[in-house]
Design a protein around this motif. Structure first.
Motif, PDB file in Angstrom:
ATOM      1  N   ARG A 130      33.143   9.165  69.949  1.00  0.00           N
ATOM      2  CA  ARG A 130      32.123   8.141  70.167  1.00  0.00           C
ATOM      3  C   ARG A 130      30.746   8.629  69.703  1.00  0.00           C
ATOM      4  NH1 ARG A 130      35.611   8.177  74.528  1.00  0.00           N
ATOM      5  NH2 ARG A 130      36.627   6.171  74.923  1.00  0.00           N
ATOM      6  N   LEU A 131      29.893   7.670  69.345  1.00  0.00           N
ATOM      7  CA  LEU A 131      28.555   7.976  68.840  1.00  0.00           C
ATOM      8  C   LEU A 131      27.768   8.869  69.794  1.00  0.00           C
ATOM      9  CD1 LEU A 131      26.150   7.592  66.885  1.00  0.00           C
ATOM     10  CD2 LEU A 131      25.571   5.543  68.210  1.00  0.00           C
ATOM     11  N   ASN A 132      27.654   8.475  71.057  1.00  0.00           N
ATOM     12  CA  ASN A 132      26.827   9.239  71.988  1.00  0.00           C
ATOM     13  C   ASN A 132      27.390  10.630  72.243  1.00  0.00           C
ATOM     14  OD1 ASN A 132      24.975   7.172  72.216  1.00  0.00           O
ATOM     15  ND2 ASN A 132      25.995   6.248  73.976  1.00  0.00           N
ATOM     16  N   VAL A 179      31.674  15.626  81.946  1.00  0.00           N
ATOM     17  CA  VAL A 179      30.420  14.960  82.313  1.00  0.00           C
ATOM     18  C   VAL A 179      29.823  14.166  81.152  1.00  0.00           C
ATOM     19  CG1 VAL A 179      29.834  16.567  84.154  1.00  0.00           C
ATOM     20  CG2 VAL A 179      29.033  17.015  81.832  1.00  0.00           C
ATOM     21  N   ARG A 180      30.207  14.482  79.913  1.00  0.00           N
ATOM     22  CA  ARG A 180      29.684  13.749  78.760  1.00  0.00           C
ATOM     23  C   ARG A 180      30.703  12.780  78.166  1.00  0.00           C
ATOM     24  NH1 ARG A 180      27.755  14.571  74.464  1.00  0.00           N
ATOM     25  NH2 ARG A 180      28.735  16.414  73.586  1.00  0.00           N
ATOM     26  N   SER A 181      31.880  12.734  78.731  1.00  0.00           N
ATOM     27  CA  SER A 181      32.946  11.892  78.207  1.00  0.00           C
ATOM     28  C   SER A 181      32.941  10.539  78.898  1.00  0.00           C
ATOM     29  CB  SER A 181      34.291  12.590  78.448  1.00  0.00           C
ATOM     30  OG  SER A 181      35.355  11.729  78.190  1.00  0.00           O
ATOM     31  N   LYS A 182      33.176   9.481  78.141  1.00  0.00           N
ATOM     32  CA  LYS A 182      33.154   8.129  78.702  1.00  0.00           C
ATOM     33  C   LYS A 182      34.167   7.977  79.838  1.00  0.00           C
ATOM     34  CE  LYS A 182      33.760   3.269  77.509  1.00  0.00           C
ATOM     35  NZ  LYS A 182      34.111   2.301  76.458  1.00  0.00           N
ATOM     36  N   ASN A 183      35.349   8.555  79.657  1.00  0.00           N
ATOM     37  CA  ASN A 183      36.372   8.412  80.699  1.00  0.00           C
ATOM     38  C   ASN A 183      36.368   9.570  81.705  1.00  0.00           C
ATOM     39  OD1 ASN A 183      37.598  10.536  79.389  1.00  0.00           O
ATOM     40  ND2 ASN A 183      39.295   9.345  78.578  1.00  0.00           N
ATOM     41  N   LYS A 184      35.331  10.419  81.628  1.00  0.00           N
ATOM     42  CA  LYS A 184      35.145  11.538  82.557  1.00  0.00           C
ATOM     43  C   LYS A 184      36.298  12.543  82.500  1.00  0.00           C
ATOM     44  CE  LYS A 184      31.348   9.697  83.828  1.00  0.00           C
ATOM     45  NZ  LYS A 184      30.252  10.020  82.943  1.00  0.00           N
ATOM     46  N   ARG A 185      36.925  12.644  81.323  1.00  0.00           N
ATOM     47  CA  ARG A 185      37.976  13.629  81.099  1.00  0.00           C
ATOM     48  C   ARG A 185      37.529  14.557  79.974  1.00  0.00           C
ATOM     49  NH1 ARG A 185      43.489  12.398  82.066  1.00  0.00           N
ATOM     50  NH2 ARG A 185      43.884  13.234  79.996  1.00  0.00           N
ATOM     51  N   LEU A 215      41.384  10.531  70.353  1.00  0.00           N
ATOM     52  CA  LEU A 215      40.295   9.669  70.811  1.00  0.00           C
ATOM     53  C   LEU A 215      39.950   9.864  72.286  1.00  0.00           C
ATOM     54  CD1 LEU A 215      41.340   6.341  69.044  1.00  0.00           C
ATOM     55  CD2 LEU A 215      39.687   8.039  68.257  1.00  0.00           C
ATOM     56  N   ASN A 216      40.750  10.654  72.991  1.00  0.00           N
ATOM     57  CA  ASN A 216      40.554  10.907  74.418  1.00  0.00           C
ATOM     58  C   ASN A 216      40.707   9.642  75.247  1.00  0.00           C
ATOM     59  OD1 ASN A 216      40.184  12.615  76.607  1.00  0.00           O
ATOM     60  ND2 ASN A 216      37.962  12.472  76.570  1.00  0.00           N
ATOM     61  N   HIS A 217      41.662   8.801  74.853  1.00  0.00           N
ATOM     62  CA  HIS A 217      41.978   7.632  75.664  1.00  0.00           C
ATOM     63  C   HIS A 217      42.782   8.078  76.884  1.00  0.00           C
ATOM     64  CE1 HIS A 217      41.625   4.615  72.095  1.00  0.00           C
ATOM     65  NE2 HIS A 217      40.462   4.849  72.672  1.00  0.00           N
ATOM     66  N   ALA A 218      42.529   7.452  78.011  1.00  0.00           N
ATOM     67  CA  ALA A 218      43.287   7.761  79.226  1.00  0.00           C
ATOM     68  C   ALA A 218      44.727   7.307  79.039  1.00  0.00           C
ATOM     69  CB  ALA A 218      42.655   7.067  80.423  1.00  0.00           C
ATOM     70  N   GLN A 219      45.669   8.188  79.343  1.00  0.00           N
ATOM     71  CA  GLN A 219      47.083   7.856  79.204  1.00  0.00           C
ATOM     72  C   GLN A 219      47.538   7.042  80.403  1.00  0.00           C
ATOM     73  OE1 GLN A 219      48.586   8.535  76.321  1.00  0.00           O
ATOM     74  NE2 GLN A 219      46.657   9.474  75.697  1.00  0.00           N
ATOM     75  N   GLN A 220      48.490   6.164  80.178  1.00  0.00           N
ATOM     76  CA  GLN A 220      49.014   5.304  81.235  1.00  0.00           C
ATOM     77  C   GLN A 220      50.303   5.889  81.805  1.00  0.00           C
ATOM     78  OE1 GLN A 220      47.152   2.650  82.209  1.00  0.00           O
ATOM     79  NE2 GLN A 220      45.710   3.395  80.683  1.00  0.00           N
ATOM     80  N   GLY A 221      50.676   5.447  82.977  1.00  0.00           N
ATOM     81  CA  GLY A 221      51.949   5.821  83.566  1.00  0.00           C
ATOM     82  C   GLY A 221      51.904   7.128  84.325  1.00  0.00           C
ATOM     83  N   VAL A 222      53.021   7.433  84.961  1.00  0.00           N
ATOM     84  CA  VAL A 222      53.119   8.614  85.804  1.00  0.00           C
ATOM     85  C   VAL A 222      53.115   9.900  84.976  1.00  0.00           C
ATOM     86  CG1 VAL A 222      55.641   8.744  85.926  1.00  0.00           C
ATOM     87  CG2 VAL A 222      54.254   9.486  87.878  1.00  0.00           C
TER      88      VAL A 222
END
Length: 195
Positions: free
Chosen positions: A35-37, A57-63, A147-154
């Protein structure tokens, strides 16, 4: 839903070359898919060898995310002017204190005017990177890891593997493809529209 064509990528990169620090940040967005920021506020301390560790702390999804830096991404980072002790892309505006570059609206308008890509949006650089990763044969899961997208599921609870090897392979392949695109003869976007 915009993904840039090869000709648009070439025109954009050429424009970024003449835009100083903001152009370097845009290049990093395209080469890493971040991401840009997150790119603009990259800190020197976050880089180790050929990896960039984006803290939670700088990641959009806090991961947190470890982003492998391809040769092209490392070139972008190393070509940034040294304007800040903390930030790779320090503010050139003489702002008070040690701050990263900010406020990209003027740069975005300039890109639209100079590149011929009249609908340029910075987030589309991220989408272009992700789309090209899957076009190169890397699955959507690996693109999502980059992209550091949050993964779904268990599985996200139990699978703690960072997929660093796979992310490295994907971003290196994208770097190689991007360099091939940039080496091709540049076609003017304006002349394409007239045809």
């Amino acid at each position: 839903d915009r993904v840039y064509s090869d000709d648009e990528i070439k025109a954009l990169w050429k424009t970024f070359d003449g835009m100083g620090i903001s152009g370097q940040v845009f290049k990093l967005c395209l080469t890493t898919g971040q991401r840009l920021n997150e790119c603009a506020a990259m800190e020197h301390s976050e880089i180790s060898s050929n990896e960039w560790t984006l803290p939670a702390v700088r990641s959009k999804n806090k991961r947190p995310n470890v982003i492998p830096l391809s040769n092209l991404a490392l070139e972008v980072v190393s070509n940034a002017p040294n304007l800040s002790e903390t930030y790779v892309f320090g503010s050139p505006s003489g702002a008070t204190g040690d701050v990263p570059i900010q406020h990209f609206s003027t740069a975005r308008k300039r890109v639209r005017k100079l590149s011929g890509v009249s609908d340029f949006r910075i987030h589309d650089l991220r989408r272009t990177c992700a789309t090209n990763l899957t076009k190169l044969g890397f699955g959507r899961f690996i693109a999502d890891c980059v992209l550091n997208h949050a993964q779904q599921g268990v599985g996200r609870v139990y699978d703690r593997y960072e997929y660093l090897k796979e992310k490295t392979e994907a971003l290196d392949a994208w770097s190689t493809r991007l360099q091939a695109i940039l080496a091709e003869n540049v076609v003017s976007i304006g002349s394409m529209k007239k045809a």
